[in-house]
Design an enzyme around this catalytic site. Structure first.
Site, PDB file in Angstrom:
ATOM      1  N   PRO A 184      58.406   8.261  25.599  1.00  0.00           N
ATOM      2  CA  PRO A 184      57.379   7.433  26.310  1.00  0.00           C
ATOM      3  C   PRO A 184      56.370   6.368  25.596  1.00  0.00           C
ATOM      4  CG  PRO A 184      57.551   9.804  26.799  1.00  0.00           C
ATOM      5  CD  PRO A 184      58.567   9.642  25.631  1.00  0.00           C
ATOM      6  N   GLU A 235      69.354  -0.128  24.212  1.00  0.00           N
ATOM      7  CA  GLU A 235      70.310  -0.686  22.985  1.00  0.00           C
ATOM      8  C   GLU A 235      69.374  -1.986  22.627  1.00  0.00           C
ATOM      9  OE1 GLU A 235      72.052   0.291  21.032  1.00  0.00           O
ATOM     10  OE2 GLU A 235      72.637   2.221  22.435  1.00  0.00           O
TER      11      GLU A 235
END
Length: 388
Positions: free
Chosen positions: A129, A368
């Site tokens: 997070p 990514e």
């Protein structure tokens, strides 16, 4: 060495085989699973078994461990064809994390080989997070306790198929003093599902690839022996670097395939749909969009092929991987949007795959490494070349 790439007969066969597989096995089920929000077991297993029968499963892994041993250029072509289908279903054509080649001793028989055979599935657990683009901000810790480590923390946005058998988990195992100041020691661990204190649960549902499972992982005093370290202690990013950079260029290849599919749908519509007494493709407002799509896809294909060629030859830089990922993912967003515009209202109807492809394209600019991170990597590499 000048860049010169012409597919071999073997590579052309790979493309034809993969394309036929995608059209026969993946296209017919992708809309169903997208609406369901998950992939039923029988569909996922059928895809996996057919991929194995065709020799496509674990094609990215070396022959020495049971894979097909595709070189980088072959894998680029392979990923481009698979990329035309939704990730939720193409993921069942397993491409294990190449980082597993760092397995040693008993890890080879317990993790590497069963994963290559499709008997086990893994997830790559890096994001947290508070640590997305800034991977060095991870806070999940592994504290040494004799020959064991105690892991505490959590991961999110961890994608995979169904509930994974194990996770490749990146943790902080200490801090090193470097010339640039303190730097976290990152260590990767192999953590089995069912290990006491390790919890896996479904994460929030995403509008992109709605049936592609997204997991949250929690570690509450998870005790692991040091034999569960993948690679070496403190060298987690070293073993991950090849996988991460390769992942970016193969995402670029995926996006090129998906964009081509969207363009072909728009082209067929423009060549047959009539308005004002003629096919809409004869109007410049439509034909110029098609021309732009074709041009952008060709440019993305050329850049991706060049960067993959450099990766295969061991000369690719981080910035070049970033350029391929940046350009191809943003190109895909533009192409899917313009394809819908050519279809008009029909493009947003669930009877066609375009609205799904349009939604799916959005996440490509984020996972990514976001487009902003890619621009940072590219510009940093440019500026460093000018440093005295």
């Amino acid at each position: 060495m000048p860049f010169d790439f012409q597919p071999t007969d073997e590579q052309r066969l790979l493309v034809e085989t993969t394309r036929a597989f995608v059209e026969k096995e993946l296209y017919p089920v992708e809309r169903e699973v997208d609406k369901l929000g998950h992939v039923p077991k029988e569909i996922g297993l059928a895809i996996k078994e057919q991929a194995k029968a065709l020799g496509l499963y674990s094609a990215n892994m070396p022959e020495s461990v049971g894979g097909a041993g595709l070189d980088v250029m072959s894998q680029m072509l392979f990923e481009r064809e698979l990329g035309k289908a939704n990730w939720a279903v193409q993921k069942f054509v397993g491409r294990p994390s190449y980082i597993l080649m760092a397995c040693k001793d008993e890890q080879i028989d317990k993790y590497l080989l069963p994963t290559v055979r499709g008997e086990k599935s893994e997830v790559f657990a890096l994001t947290e997070p508070g640590a997305g683009s800034d991977a060095m901000s991870i806070t999940t810790r592994a504290e040494a306790d004799g020959d064991d480590y105690i892991i505490n923390g959590g991961k999110h946005f961890i994608t995979g198929v169904w509930e994974p058998d194990y996770a490749i988990v990146f943790t902080v195992t200490g801090v090193d003093e470097t010339k640039r100041g303190p730097r976290k020691r990152i260590t990767a661990f192999l953590v089995d599902r069912g290990t006491p204190g390790f919890t896996i649960r479904r994460g929030p549902r995403c509008v992109s690839y709605r049936a592609y499972d997204n997991w949250e992982l929690f570690f509450d005093n998870v005790r692991l022996n040091k034999r569960q370290i993948l690679g070496e202690e403190g060298k987690g990013f070293a073993v991950a670097s090849e996988w991460l950079l390769g992942g970016r260029v193969f995402i670029a290849a995926n996006c090129c395939g998906k964009a081509e599919r969207a363009m072909e749908l728009a082209l067929d519509w423009a060549a047959t749909r009539k308005q004002f007494g003629q096919t809409i493709g004869k109007f410049q407002g439509v034909s110029f969009k098609l021309a732009d799509m074709k041009t952008e896809i060709a440019a993305a294909d050329a850049l991706t092929a060049y960067v993959c060629w450099k990766l295969q030859n061991g000369t690719m830089t981080d910035g070049e991987a970033g350029m391929a990922k940046l350009f191809a993912t943003e190109m895909l967003g533009r192409v899917t949007d313009q394809a819908i515009q050519i279809f008009g209202g029909m493009g947003l109807m669930e009877e066609l795959p375009l609205e799904m492809m349009w939604r799916d394209a959005r996440v490509e600019r984020i996972w990514e490494g976001t487009s902003e991170i890619q621009r940072h990597i590219i510009s940093r590499e440019m500026l460093r070349s000018k440093e005295q």
